[in-house]
Scaffold this motif. Structure first.
Motif, PDB file in Angstrom:
ATOM      1  N   LEU A 229       3.602   1.948  -1.332  1.00  0.00           N
ATOM      2  CA  LEU A 229       4.032   3.095  -2.149  1.00  0.00           C
ATOM      3  C   LEU A 229       5.482   3.473  -1.861  1.00  0.00           C
ATOM      4  O   LEU A 229       6.221   3.844  -2.766  1.00  0.00           O
TER       5      LEU A 229
ATOM      6  N   GLU B 213       0.978  -4.998   3.858  1.00  0.00           N
ATOM      7  CA  GLU B 213       0.322  -4.535   2.638  1.00  0.00           C
ATOM      8  C   GLU B 213      -0.453  -3.239   2.881  1.00  0.00           C
ATOM      9  O   GLU B 213      -1.488  -3.001   2.280  1.00  0.00           O
ATOM     10  N   THR B 214       0.080  -2.393   3.769  1.00  0.00           N
ATOM     11  CA  THR B 214      -0.544  -1.083   3.942  1.00  0.00           C
ATOM     12  C   THR B 214      -0.148  -0.202   2.763  1.00  0.00           C
ATOM     13  O   THR B 214       0.949  -0.343   2.222  1.00  0.00           O
ATOM     14  N   GLU B 215      -1.054   0.700   2.398  1.00  0.00           N
ATOM     15  CA  GLU B 215      -0.828   1.558   1.221  1.00  0.00           C
ATOM     16  C   GLU B 215       0.481   2.328   1.337  1.00  0.00           C
ATOM     17  O   GLU B 215       1.263   2.415   0.388  1.00  0.00           O
ATOM     18  N   LYS B 216       0.748   2.873   2.528  1.00  0.00           N
ATOM     19  CA  LYS B 216       1.945   3.689   2.740  1.00  0.00           C
ATOM     20  C   LYS B 216       3.214   2.878   2.464  1.00  0.00           C
ATOM     21  O   LYS B 216       4.120   3.326   1.759  1.00  0.00           O
TER      22      LYS B 216
ATOM     23  N   THR C  90      -6.026   2.437  -6.081  1.00  0.00           N
ATOM     24  CA  THR C  90      -6.824   3.318  -5.217  1.00  0.00           C
ATOM     25  C   THR C  90      -6.043   4.567  -4.848  1.00  0.00           C
ATOM     26  O   THR C  90      -6.563   5.680  -4.858  1.00  0.00           O
ATOM     27  N   SER C  91      -4.765   4.382  -4.535  1.00  0.00           N
ATOM     28  CA  SER C  91      -3.932   5.523  -4.117  1.00  0.00           C
ATOM     29  C   SER C  91      -3.725   6.510  -5.260  1.00  0.00           C
ATOM     30  O   SER C  91      -3.493   7.694  -5.026  1.00  0.00           O
TER      31      SER C  91
ATOM     32  N   LYS D 232      -4.645  -1.653  -4.052  1.00  0.00           N
ATOM     33  CA  LYS D 232      -4.306  -0.521  -3.185  1.00  0.00           C
ATOM     34  C   LYS D 232      -3.516   0.546  -3.943  1.00  0.00           C
ATOM     35  O   LYS D 232      -3.685   1.733  -3.701  1.00  0.00           O
ATOM     36  N   VAL D 233      -2.658   0.101  -4.856  1.00  0.00           N
ATOM     37  CA  VAL D 233      -1.887   1.063  -5.661  1.00  0.00           C
ATOM     38  C   VAL D 233      -2.830   1.869  -6.547  1.00  0.00           C
ATOM     39  O   VAL D 233      -2.723   3.097  -6.634  1.00  0.00           O
TER      40      VAL D 233
ATOM     41  N   ARG E  56      -6.193  12.382  -0.646  1.00  0.00           N
ATOM     42  CA  ARG E  56      -5.990  12.149  -2.074  1.00  0.00           C
ATOM     43  C   ARG E  56      -6.634  13.250  -2.930  1.00  0.00           C
ATOM     44  O   ARG E  56      -7.332  12.991  -3.900  1.00  0.00           O
TER      45      ARG E  56
END
Length: 209
Positions: free
Chosen positions: A95, A89-92, A139-140, A136-137, A207
């Motif tokens: 995405l 579940e890392t942001e990278k 936040t990104s 996380k999505v 960001r």
């Protein structure tokens, strides 16, 4: 025999998880698991014949991983919905999965009832996710409020990341090329970089665009 409300394929290398979700779907929902595979490389040979509506896909697979498998599955089955089910579940990675065509994203500690709901949701055009993944999505997608750049500098940096050169930026923003040059110089100074590539890297990591 009545046609199931949706045909499901599970691609997961852990046999216990694979069998668990097969039992869950077949016995607690109107959907039916029509096939399961331990890898994408195994699945790609037969999955078009399975004709699934929804694929539940793990990321950490032997051979071709789930992220790389996503666009290949969408090419084989353009109308299929793909739900990622993974420990990652890392942001990278999240995405990347969404960019590659995933319709939903859940971590493996998700309650089983939520997976059934997710199948229904994607069939209706939704994009279901675990709460922690959705956070996380979001936040990104939020720009950094502490950006050192002005609104105009952010606009220009955004156009740079999209591959525009100085004259194209000038045309798009109705300003002189020399003005663009000055803004780019200020952007480099503020971000402490000396090249377009470094500016783009810093912008994405922080960001700013």
């Amino acid at each position: 025999m009545n046609e199931p409300a949706a045909r499901i394929v599970i691609i997961e290398d852990d046999e216990t998880i694979r069998e668990g979700y097969t039992y869950l779907v077949n016995n607690t929902s109107p959907y039916q698991v029509v096939n399961t595979y331990a890898s994408f490389d195994e699945a790609k040979l037969k999955i078009t014949k399975d004709n699934p509506d929804v694929i539940i896909l793990d990321i950490q697979l032997p051979g071709t991983n789930g992220i790389d498998a996503l666009p290949l599955l969408k090419k084989l089955l353009p109308n299929v919905y793909i739900i990622m089910l993974t420990v990652h579940e890392t942001e990278k990675i999240i995405l990347e999965a969404l960019a590659n065509g995933a319709s939903g994203y859940f971590t493996k500690n998700t309650p089983s009832s939520k997976i059934i709901e997710a199948i229904k949701d994607v069939m209706q055009g939704g994009g279901p996710m675990s709460p922690n993944v959705a956070k996380k999505v979001i936040t990104s997608l939020q720009k950094n409020p502490d950006s050192p750049l002005t609104k105009r500098e952010t606009q220009i940096l955004n156009l740079i990341t999209r591959g525009k050169d100085r004259s194209q930026i000038a045309t798009e923003l109705f300003i002189e090329t020399e003005t663009v040059k000055t803004h780019i110089k200020n952007i480099y100074l503020k971000l402490n970089v000396n090249s377009k590539a470094d500016a783009i890297k810093v912008a994405r990591n922080n960001r700013l665009v």
